[in-house]
Design a protein around this motif. Structure first.
Motif, PDB file in Angstrom:
ATOM      1  N   LEU A  57      50.727 -34.854  25.900  1.00  0.00           N
ATOM      2  CA  LEU A  57      49.612 -35.727  26.479  1.00  0.00           C
ATOM      3  C   LEU A  57      48.474 -35.115  27.320  1.00  0.00           C
ATOM      4  O   LEU A  57      47.435 -35.108  27.399  1.00  0.00           O
ATOM      5  CB  LEU A  57      50.243 -36.989  27.141  1.00  0.00           C
ATOM      6  CG  LEU A  57      51.019 -38.052  26.470  1.00  0.00           C
ATOM      7  CD1 LEU A  57      51.792 -38.854  26.979  1.00  0.00           C
ATOM      8  CD2 LEU A  57      49.984 -38.766  25.409  1.00  0.00           C
ATOM      9  N   LEU A  58      49.234 -34.114  28.139  1.00  0.00           N
ATOM     10  CA  LEU A  58      48.601 -33.368  29.133  1.00  0.00           C
ATOM     11  C   LEU A  58      47.360 -32.707  28.496  1.00  0.00           C
ATOM     12  O   LEU A  58      46.335 -32.184  28.870  1.00  0.00           O
ATOM     13  CB  LEU A  58      49.318 -32.584  30.083  1.00  0.00           C
ATOM     14  CG  LEU A  58      50.236 -33.316  31.092  1.00  0.00           C
ATOM     15  CD1 LEU A  58      51.248 -32.398  31.641  1.00  0.00           C
ATOM     16  CD2 LEU A  58      49.366 -33.689  32.298  1.00  0.00           C
ATOM     17  N   ALA A  59      47.871 -32.049  27.177  1.00  0.00           N
ATOM     18  CA  ALA A  59      46.936 -31.065  26.373  1.00  0.00           C
ATOM     19  C   ALA A  59      46.003 -31.921  25.735  1.00  0.00           C
ATOM     20  O   ALA A  59      45.275 -31.191  24.971  1.00  0.00           O
ATOM     21  CB  ALA A  59      47.772 -30.173  25.567  1.00  0.00           C
ATOM     22  N   LYS A  60      46.210 -33.035  25.736  1.00  0.00           N
ATOM     23  CA  LYS A  60      45.300 -34.005  24.696  1.00  0.00           C
ATOM     24  C   LYS A  60      45.313 -33.630  23.488  1.00  0.00           C
ATOM     25  O   LYS A  60      44.072 -33.491  22.762  1.00  0.00           O
ATOM     26  CB  LYS A  60      43.700 -33.982  25.255  1.00  0.00           C
ATOM     27  CG  LYS A  60      43.560 -34.334  26.713  1.00  0.00           C
ATOM     28  CD  LYS A  60      42.232 -34.311  27.223  1.00  0.00           C
ATOM     29  CE  LYS A  60      42.007 -35.015  28.560  1.00  0.00           C
ATOM     30  NZ  LYS A  60      43.055 -34.645  29.820  1.00  0.00           N
ATOM     31  N   HIS A 105      37.246 -52.720  21.670  1.00  0.00           N
ATOM     32  CA  HIS A 105      36.308 -52.581  22.692  1.00  0.00           C
ATOM     33  C   HIS A 105      35.797 -51.044  22.984  1.00  0.00           C
ATOM     34  O   HIS A 105      34.873 -50.995  23.348  1.00  0.00           O
ATOM     35  CB  HIS A 105      37.081 -52.710  24.056  1.00  0.00           C
ATOM     36  CG  HIS A 105      36.461 -52.663  25.318  1.00  0.00           C
ATOM     37  ND1 HIS A 105      35.495 -53.485  25.772  1.00  0.00           N
ATOM     38  CD2 HIS A 105      36.363 -51.547  26.144  1.00  0.00           C
ATOM     39  CE1 HIS A 105      35.102 -53.111  26.797  1.00  0.00           C
ATOM     40  NE2 HIS A 105      35.446 -51.894  27.024  1.00  0.00           N
ATOM     41  N   TYR A 106      36.720 -50.116  22.555  1.00  0.00           N
ATOM     42  CA  TYR A 106      36.385 -48.805  22.878  1.00  0.00           C
ATOM     43  C   TYR A 106      35.720 -48.270  21.714  1.00  0.00           C
ATOM     44  O   TYR A 106      34.832 -47.126  21.910  1.00  0.00           O
ATOM     45  CB  TYR A 106      37.715 -48.146  23.209  1.00  0.00           C
ATOM     46  CG  TYR A 106      38.024 -48.385  24.695  1.00  0.00           C
ATOM     47  CD1 TYR A 106      37.359 -47.798  25.854  1.00  0.00           C
ATOM     48  CD2 TYR A 106      38.994 -49.253  24.844  1.00  0.00           C
ATOM     49  CE1 TYR A 106      37.855 -48.109  27.180  1.00  0.00           C
ATOM     50  CE2 TYR A 106      39.646 -49.142  26.175  1.00  0.00           C
ATOM     51  CZ  TYR A 106      38.987 -48.616  27.248  1.00  0.00           C
ATOM     52  OH  TYR A 106      39.472 -49.143  28.519  1.00  0.00           O
ATOM     53  N   GLU A 122      43.159 -38.603  20.903  1.00  0.00           N
ATOM     54  CA  GLU A 122      42.581 -37.692  21.929  1.00  0.00           C
ATOM     55  C   GLU A 122      41.586 -38.197  22.614  1.00  0.00           C
ATOM     56  O   GLU A 122      41.282 -38.116  23.482  1.00  0.00           O
ATOM     57  CB  GLU A 122      42.108 -36.500  21.033  1.00  0.00           C
ATOM     58  CG  GLU A 122      43.378 -35.437  20.639  1.00  0.00           C
ATOM     59  CD  GLU A 122      43.031 -34.637  19.541  1.00  0.00           C
ATOM     60  OE1 GLU A 122      41.790 -34.400  18.701  1.00  0.00           O
ATOM     61  OE2 GLU A 122      43.979 -33.986  18.852  1.00  0.00           O
ATOM     62  N   PHE A 123      40.745 -39.253  21.808  1.00  0.00           N
ATOM     63  CA  PHE A 123      39.527 -39.874  22.366  1.00  0.00           C
ATOM     64  C   PHE A 123      40.247 -40.714  23.463  1.00  0.00           C
ATOM     65  O   PHE A 123      39.603 -40.681  24.624  1.00  0.00           O
ATOM     66  CB  PHE A 123      39.022 -40.813  21.174  1.00  0.00           C
ATOM     67  CG  PHE A 123      37.753 -41.862  21.769  1.00  0.00           C
ATOM     68  CD1 PHE A 123      36.356 -41.287  21.879  1.00  0.00           C
ATOM     69  CD2 PHE A 123      38.289 -43.102  22.519  1.00  0.00           C
ATOM     70  CE1 PHE A 123      35.428 -42.129  22.510  1.00  0.00           C
ATOM     71  CE2 PHE A 123      37.190 -43.990  22.950  1.00  0.00           C
ATOM     72  CZ  PHE A 123      36.033 -43.494  22.787  1.00  0.00           C
ATOM     73  N   ASN A 128      41.003 -41.371  29.661  1.00  0.00           N
ATOM     74  CA  ASN A 128      41.958 -41.729  30.720  1.00  0.00           C
ATOM     75  C   ASN A 128      42.597 -43.064  30.401  1.00  0.00           C
ATOM     76  O   ASN A 128      42.856 -44.128  31.370  1.00  0.00           O
ATOM     77  CB  ASN A 128      41.329 -41.716  32.106  1.00  0.00           C
ATOM     78  CG  ASN A 128      40.902 -40.163  32.426  1.00  0.00           C
ATOM     79  OD1 ASN A 128      41.828 -39.422  32.120  1.00  0.00           O
ATOM     80  ND2 ASN A 128      39.807 -39.986  33.239  1.00  0.00           N
ATOM     81  N   TRP A 129      42.860 -43.626  29.373  1.00  0.00           N
ATOM     82  CA  TRP A 129      43.393 -44.632  28.749  1.00  0.00           C
ATOM     83  C   TRP A 129      44.845 -44.988  29.754  1.00  0.00           C
ATOM     84  O   TRP A 129      45.194 -46.038  29.893  1.00  0.00           O
ATOM     85  CB  TRP A 129      43.500 -45.078  27.342  1.00  0.00           C
ATOM     86  CG  TRP A 129      42.504 -45.203  26.656  1.00  0.00           C
ATOM     87  CD1 TRP A 129      41.096 -45.505  27.263  1.00  0.00           C
ATOM     88  CD2 TRP A 129      42.010 -45.295  25.329  1.00  0.00           C
ATOM     89  NE1 TRP A 129      40.101 -45.745  26.353  1.00  0.00           N
ATOM     90  CE2 TRP A 129      40.840 -45.468  24.996  1.00  0.00           C
ATOM     91  CE3 TRP A 129      42.977 -45.177  24.431  1.00  0.00           C
ATOM     92  CZ2 TRP A 129      40.281 -45.758  23.680  1.00  0.00           C
ATOM     93  CZ3 TRP A 129      42.586 -45.564  22.972  1.00  0.00           C
ATOM     94  CH2 TRP A 129      41.103 -45.833  22.588  1.00  0.00           C
TER      95      TRP A 129
END
Length: 219
Positions: A57-60, A105-106, A122-123, A128-129
């Motif tokens: 998650l931190l590394a996306k 929505h996104y 990744e999006f 920042n979801w």
């Protein structure tokens, strides 16, 4: 609505991020009967899976996130992306409906069709979801192992949160299992709808509206 608000950010991760479109298929085979290992070894292995998920998650790293989800989680959330595309949400539970509406929505339908599941994850991370600090401040305590299932206490900023941290052993590897978190969400939404004499859809849409308003701008 305080209880619902408490799980809103976690819902963005469970129902949108992890369920961003699991169309890549499932791992081969069925859950393996793992060899019996000492409890402390299993607990350590569960902790390693949690750390790996947090690092992904931190590394996306969308692919890294998806590879750590259980088959049951993938089966549960696969419906989310399909519903976001075709608009058929009547049969969805509240958590899946929340995810489908969030994707609508996104992302535009053309974007959903074009993007791979990993790209959608990744999006979401770039947007920042999960909130700007949830991942960096997340940890896990008190891991309990029961056969091929395990759970721990999820903490954010050193404070326990009500969203369960569950894991299941599949083919000898521990995977993150989101199903109980989604079941909990469904129960909360249904209870809130009953208590406030509103429809489940109205509660889900209110949760999504609040989540959208509270999201930090992408960096």
């Amino acid at each position: 609505m305080k209880t619902v608000a408490a799980v809103r950010n976690a819902l963005l991760g469970v129902a949108i991020l992890a369920g961003a479109g699991i169309s890549a298929g499932y791992p081969e085979g069925s859950p393996a009967q793992a060899q019996v290992a000492p409890a402390h070894q299993d607990a350590a292995a569960v902790g390693e899976t949690f750390v790996a998920a947090r690092q992904a998650l931190l590394a996306k790293d969308g692919s890294g996130v998806l590879e750590l989800l259980s088959r049951e989680s993938l089966a549960r959330v696969e419906r989310t992306r399909k519903a976001a595309l075709d608009g058929e949400m009547a049969a969805l539970g509240p958590s899946e409906k929340f995810g489908a509406l969030g994707l609508q929505h996104y992302l535009k339908p053309a974007e959903l069709r074009r993007m791979t599941p990993a790209q959608i994850v990744e999006f979401g991370l770039r947007k920042n979801w999960l909130g700007p600090n949830v991942i960096t401040q997340a940890g896990m305590e008190r891991v309990s192992v029961r056969g091929d299932r395990a759970s721990g206490t999820l903490v954010v900023n050193q404070r326990p949160v009500m969203v369960p941290a569950d894991f299941v052993r599949e083919n000898g590897e521990w995977r993150v299992d989101l199903t109980r978190a989604m079941d909990l969400t469904d129960a909360i939404v249904r209870g809130t709808a009953m208590a406030t004499k509103r429809s489940e859809d109205a509660v889900v849409r209110e949760m999504l509206d609040r989540a959208v308003r509270n999201q930090a701008p992408a960096r």
